[in-house]
Design a protein around this motif. Structure first.
Motif, PDB file in Angstrom:
ATOM      1  N   THR A 138       0.824  -1.179  -0.048  1.00 47.56           N
ATOM      2  CA  THR A 138      -0.052   0.012   0.028  1.00 47.56           C
ATOM      3  C   THR A 138       0.821   1.023   0.084  1.00 47.56           C
ATOM      4  O   THR A 138       1.581   1.443   0.833  1.00 47.56           O
ATOM      5  N   THR A 139       0.631   2.093  -0.999  1.00 51.91           N
ATOM      6  CA  THR A 139       1.553   3.237  -1.075  1.00 51.91           C
ATOM      7  C   THR A 139       0.727   4.378  -1.120  1.00 51.91           C
ATOM      8  O   THR A 139      -0.144   4.725  -1.606  1.00 51.91           O
ATOM      9  N   SER A 140       1.078   5.362  -0.386  1.00 50.17           N
ATOM     10  CA  SER A 140       0.588   6.692  -0.261  1.00 50.17           C
ATOM     11  C   SER A 140       1.463   7.700  -1.281  1.00 50.17           C
ATOM     12  O   SER A 140       2.666   7.753  -1.279  1.00 50.17           O
ATOM     13  N   THR A 141       0.791   8.225  -2.393  1.00 55.06           N
ATOM     14  CA  THR A 141       1.544   8.805  -3.323  1.00 55.06           C
ATOM     15  C   THR A 141       1.529  10.223  -3.089  1.00 55.06           C
ATOM     16  O   THR A 141       2.161  10.809  -3.956  1.00 55.06           O
ATOM     17  N   PHE A 175      -6.635  12.433  -5.539  1.00 51.54           N
ATOM     18  CA  PHE A 175      -6.313  13.300  -6.964  1.00 51.54           C
ATOM     19  C   PHE A 175      -5.544  12.318  -7.897  1.00 51.54           C
ATOM     20  O   PHE A 175      -4.834  11.419  -7.406  1.00 51.54           O
ATOM     21  N   ALA A 176      -5.959  12.187  -9.281  1.00 49.17           N
ATOM     22  CA  ALA A 176      -5.385  11.647 -10.238  1.00 49.17           C
ATOM     23  C   ALA A 176      -4.419  12.502 -10.897  1.00 49.17           C
ATOM     24  O   ALA A 176      -4.733  13.666 -11.303  1.00 49.17           O
ATOM     25  N   LEU A 177      -3.061  12.001 -11.192  1.00 48.28           N
ATOM     26  CA  LEU A 177      -2.223  12.910 -11.837  1.00 48.28           C
ATOM     27  C   LEU A 177      -1.616  12.049 -13.059  1.00 48.28           C
ATOM     28  O   LEU A 177      -0.699  11.571 -12.908  1.00 48.28           O
ATOM     29  N   PRO A 178      -2.270  12.385 -14.054  1.00 49.80           N
ATOM     30  CA  PRO A 178      -1.782  11.842 -15.398  1.00 49.80           C
ATOM     31  C   PRO A 178      -0.695  12.565 -15.939  1.00 49.80           C
ATOM     32  O   PRO A 178      -0.536  13.739 -15.878  1.00 49.80           O
ATOM     33  N   MET A 221       2.046   7.277 -24.445  1.00 52.39           N
ATOM     34  CA  MET A 221       2.100   6.437 -23.448  1.00 52.39           C
ATOM     35  C   MET A 221       1.890   7.366 -22.322  1.00 52.39           C
ATOM     36  O   MET A 221       2.499   8.456 -21.778  1.00 52.39           O
ATOM     37  N   ILE A 222       0.878   7.094 -21.252  1.00 54.41           N
ATOM     38  CA  ILE A 222       0.601   7.984 -20.080  1.00 54.41           C
ATOM     39  C   ILE A 222       0.904   6.944 -18.889  1.00 54.41           C
ATOM     40  O   ILE A 222       1.046   5.648 -18.869  1.00 54.41           O
ATOM     41  N   SER A 223       1.034   7.720 -17.872  1.00 51.31           N
ATOM     42  CA  SER A 223       1.324   7.095 -16.492  1.00 51.31           C
ATOM     43  C   SER A 223       0.572   7.951 -15.502  1.00 51.31           C
ATOM     44  O   SER A 223       0.156   9.142 -15.692  1.00 51.31           O
ATOM     45  N   VAL A 224      -0.334   7.168 -14.663  1.00 49.27           N
ATOM     46  CA  VAL A 224      -1.100   7.894 -13.650  1.00 49.27           C
ATOM     47  C   VAL A 224      -0.708   7.631 -12.193  1.00 49.27           C
ATOM     48  O   VAL A 224      -0.518   6.531 -11.950  1.00 49.27           O
ATOM     49  N   ALA A 225      -0.493   8.605 -11.549  1.00 50.46           N
ATOM     50  CA  ALA A 225      -0.239   8.481 -10.014  1.00 50.46           C
ATOM     51  C   ALA A 225      -1.627   9.127  -9.130  1.00 50.46           C
ATOM     52  O   ALA A 225      -2.348   9.869  -9.900  1.00 50.46           O
ATOM     53  N   LEU A 226      -1.722   8.600  -8.140  1.00 46.22           N
ATOM     54  CA  LEU A 226      -2.786   8.838  -7.302  1.00 46.22           C
ATOM     55  C   LEU A 226      -1.963   9.578  -6.176  1.00 46.22           C
ATOM     56  O   LEU A 226      -1.024   9.203  -5.271  1.00 46.22           O
ATOM     57  N   ARG A 227      -2.839  10.793  -5.711  1.00 48.19           N
ATOM     58  CA  ARG A 227      -2.473  11.488  -4.496  1.00 48.19           C
ATOM     59  C   ARG A 227      -3.592  11.413  -3.474  1.00 48.19           C
ATOM     60  O   ARG A 227      -4.556  11.756  -3.971  1.00 48.19           O
ATOM     61  N   VAL A 228      -3.373  11.121  -2.362  1.00 46.64           N
ATOM     62  CA  VAL A 228      -4.506  11.310  -1.270  1.00 46.64           C
ATOM     63  C   VAL A 228      -4.323  12.292  -0.235  1.00 46.64           C
ATOM     64  O   VAL A 228      -3.269  12.464   0.201  1.00 46.64           O
ATOM     65  N   GLU A 229      -5.734  13.115   0.096  1.00 44.90           N
ATOM     66  CA  GLU A 229      -5.401  14.058   1.079  1.00 44.90           C
ATOM     67  C   GLU A 229      -6.463  13.655   2.101  1.00 44.90           C
ATOM     68  O   GLU A 229      -7.830  13.172   1.753  1.00 44.90           O
TER      69      GLU A 229
END
Length: 634
Positions: free
Chosen positions: A502-505, A559-562, A621-629
């Motif tokens: 489990t990763t908090s990004t 939050f989605a960060l593409p 090519m895309i990459s998506v990171a997720l950030r949680v607050e």
């Protein structure tokens, strides 16, 4: 009462000649089935005989059964006399079905010109009739031609179990419309008995015997009446063109409708460029396949999933400029120096092709004569000359994981067209350099095939992409695809998924949320499985599934960060003018859309598996990171 047609069986001349078996064998042992050979030869000949230089040719195939009364009439009027080993009359009068394939064209000049092979044509006069009905292996006299009316015409006879055809043609002779009708057959060579015995080639014609002992075609209203008796298509009083009736086609046990459907598939696979090669991507040819009068559906180029990608490549190769995300490369020879053609290559995620089988695999039982060259995922290059017929498909290297597919078109340059035409066998389905005697032409064809192969291999080669942050996980496993096409999760997220962590990004790879609180006090987010590629409202998207966790009652906003992935890492902004990946929707565990076109979404912790869909810009090519607050209220 109508006078029965006369039979003429060809004698060997004192200097020899071509036996009928030799005519059939000149096609060699082609890879394609007899009906694919038939439509390829017929459609190319129809194009070569077009009235308008720009096209306007209609090509049609009709399959149907002859009624018993019509069969009796044909046996009496056309085939009252039959040669040795050609049992067309017996088959017409026998019990059981008698199928016919009628192959027709409209908007063509018809089989005009002299009817005798020994007649010298006038300057500029067409020789279409003798090319088709009399000559064997005569080379084409048309620039940028597809067919030859030479050995390839044996395809019509080979499709018939009786090796017998009937031909009806209408054309303008300068004074009005003229009609001709003639039947022909290929059988084994034979000898007549007795002291005056003669040797025969096995070639036969039915027509009207002239005073010099040569059979000529039936003319005028009698020719039209015989064509009407055979059925098929009806022509208007001023409609030029030709219909070739293939008698008793050998379906090899397959249902007629299935064979006709597969003939339609073969037409689309090899002649789809003719549907888009006119001004403004309009057709220069149209095609129709009918079974017992009912038209069978043919796929539209821009709707058939296998042809859409090829059409994009064709547009770029034709314009000689990149378009539609295509990569364009000039193919040239250095010694001797010559431009040979242009190669266009395009790609897309393989999931965009959908889950339906390829067009050649859509028959109920999967059986049939036609073996389609296109397979999924696409990795095929259509090669073609100036007439814009697909000569064949070259299959390139596969894409790792089958996550992406590509297609291409190589079009020969007009100035090099003759060399490639000379390299084609009678079936027009290959380029064989060893057929060429001219050293320069042999070099041109060999160099083109080699450099197309090299360009495709380079286009499909894996790209290694390393994450930009030290210690981050490599995304090379996702980057081994064409031109960095297939989407992935972010390096941190991808690593978390693979290792079931489990990763908090929010704070990078340190396991912290944006609030700075550690451990179980902060909400966390983790990806579930690998991303998927889907179509939403016609838009290609990457769907990433995730879960949030934390103390019950903790509010969380994800939050989605593409980002776009490039060879050196990531970039948030694509090149100027390019599309930006964006969030399309958020979907809760029940499948309900929770938010659309929003960069973030309120996600209750411990609520199950959610999904976020992010658009994929063309050829990226895309990459998506997720950030949680945490601590963010509605």
């Amino acid at each position: 009462m109508a006078v029965p047609l006369n039979l003429q069986s060809e004698l060997f001349s004192a200097t020899g000649g071509a036996a009928a078996e030799g005519v059939s064998n000149q096609l060699g042992r082609p890879r394609a089935d007899r009906f694919t050979l038939l439509v390829r030869e017929a459609a190319q000949n129809s194009w070569d005989a077009r009235l308008a230089p720009a096209g306007g040719v209609q090509f049609q195939v009709d399959g149907y059964l002859l009624e018993r009364d019509i069969r009796r009439t044909l046996a009496a009027r056309v085939f009252g006399s039959v040669p040795f080993a050609v049992d067309v009359q017996a088959r017409l009068l026998a019990d059981g079905d008698f199928p016919v394939l009628a192959v027709s064209d409209f908007g063509t000049r018809g089989l005009c010109g002299p009817t005798r092979g020994n007649v010298v044509p006038q300057p500029g006069e067409s020789t279409n009739f003798v090319d088709f009905m009399r000559y064997i292996g005569r080379p084409p006299n048309r620039a940028y031609a597809g067919g030859t009316y030479g050995f390839g015409k044996a395809a019509y006879f080979l499709a018939s179990s009786l090796k017998t055809i009937c031909v009806h043609t209408r054309f303008s002779n300068g004074r009005g419309m003229e009609s001709r009708f003639m039947a022909a057959a290929l059988g084994p060579q034979f000898e007549s008995q007795g002291p005056e015995g003669q040797r025969f080639t096995g070639r036969h014609w039915w027509g009207r015997l002239a005073q010099d002992g040569v059979v000529d075609p039936i003319l005028g209203t009698e020719a039209d009446a015989l064509a009407l008796l055979l059925g098929g298509v009806q022509r208007g009083p001023d409609a030029c063109g030709t219909t070739v009736y293939v008698l008793a086609p050998d379906f090899e046990g397959a249902a007629p409708q299935q064979v006709l459907s597969q003939m339609g598939c073969a037409i689309m696979d090899y002649f789809w460029p003719k549907l888009i090669d006119g001004p403004g991507h309009t057709p220069t040819m149209s095609f129709c396949v009918r079974c017992e009068g009912r038209e069978l559906p043919l796929p539209a180029v821009h709707e058939d999933p296998e042809l859409v990608l090829l059409a994009r490549a064709f547009a770029a190769a034709s314009a000689k400029a990149p378009s539609g995300g295509a990569v364009l490369e000039s193919i040239a020879s250095q010694r001797p120096k010559k431009l040979l053609g242009h190669l266009a290559l395009v790609r897309q995620p393989s999931a965009l092709m959908g889950s339906q089988p390829a067009a050649g695999e859509r028959d109920d039982d999967g059986a049939g004569l036609y073996q389609r060259g296109l397979r999924r995922p696409l990795q095929h290059i259509a090669v073609m000359r100036a007439p814009n017929f697909v000569v064949k498909y070259l299959e390139g290297p596969p894409v790792p994981y089958e996550l992406a597919e590509y297609a291409g078109v190589f079009r020969v340059d007009a100035d090099a067209d003759a060399a490639f035409a000379h390299a084609e066998p009678p079936t027009h389905d290959d380029w064989i350099p060893d057929l060429l005697l001219d050293a320069s032409e042999k070099t041109f064809v060999r160099v083109a095939l080699r450099r197309v192969k090299e360009a495709v291999e380079a286009f499909a080669a894996p790209h290694t992409i390393e994450a930009s942050e030290a210690g981050a996980h490599s995304v090379a496993s996702f980057s081994r695809m064409l031109g960095a096409l297939v989407p992935s999760l972010s390096p941190d997220a991808a690593g978390a998924t693979r290792n079931e962590l489990t990763t908090s990004t929010g704070g990078g790879a340190g396991g912290r949320s944006s609030t700075g609180r550690k451990g179980a006090l902060a909400p966390q987010v983790s990806f579930v499985g690998e991303p998927a590629i889907e179509l939403i409202d016609g838009i290609a998207v990457m769907v990433a599934r995730f879960e949030t966790s934390g103390p019950e009652g903790t509010p969380a906003r994800v939050f989605a960060l593409p980002k776009v992935v490039i060879a050196d890492g990531f970039e948030s902004d694509p090149p100027e003018g390019a599309q930006q990946p964006s969030v399309i929707r958020w979907v809760d565990p029940t499948g309900t859309i929770a938010a659309t076109r929003a960069a973030s979404c309120e996600i209750p912790v411990n609520s199950g598996t959610w999904a976020v869909a992010v658009s994929i810009p063309p050829d990226a090519m895309i990459s998506v990171a997720l950030r949680v607050e945490a601590g963010v209220q509605g």
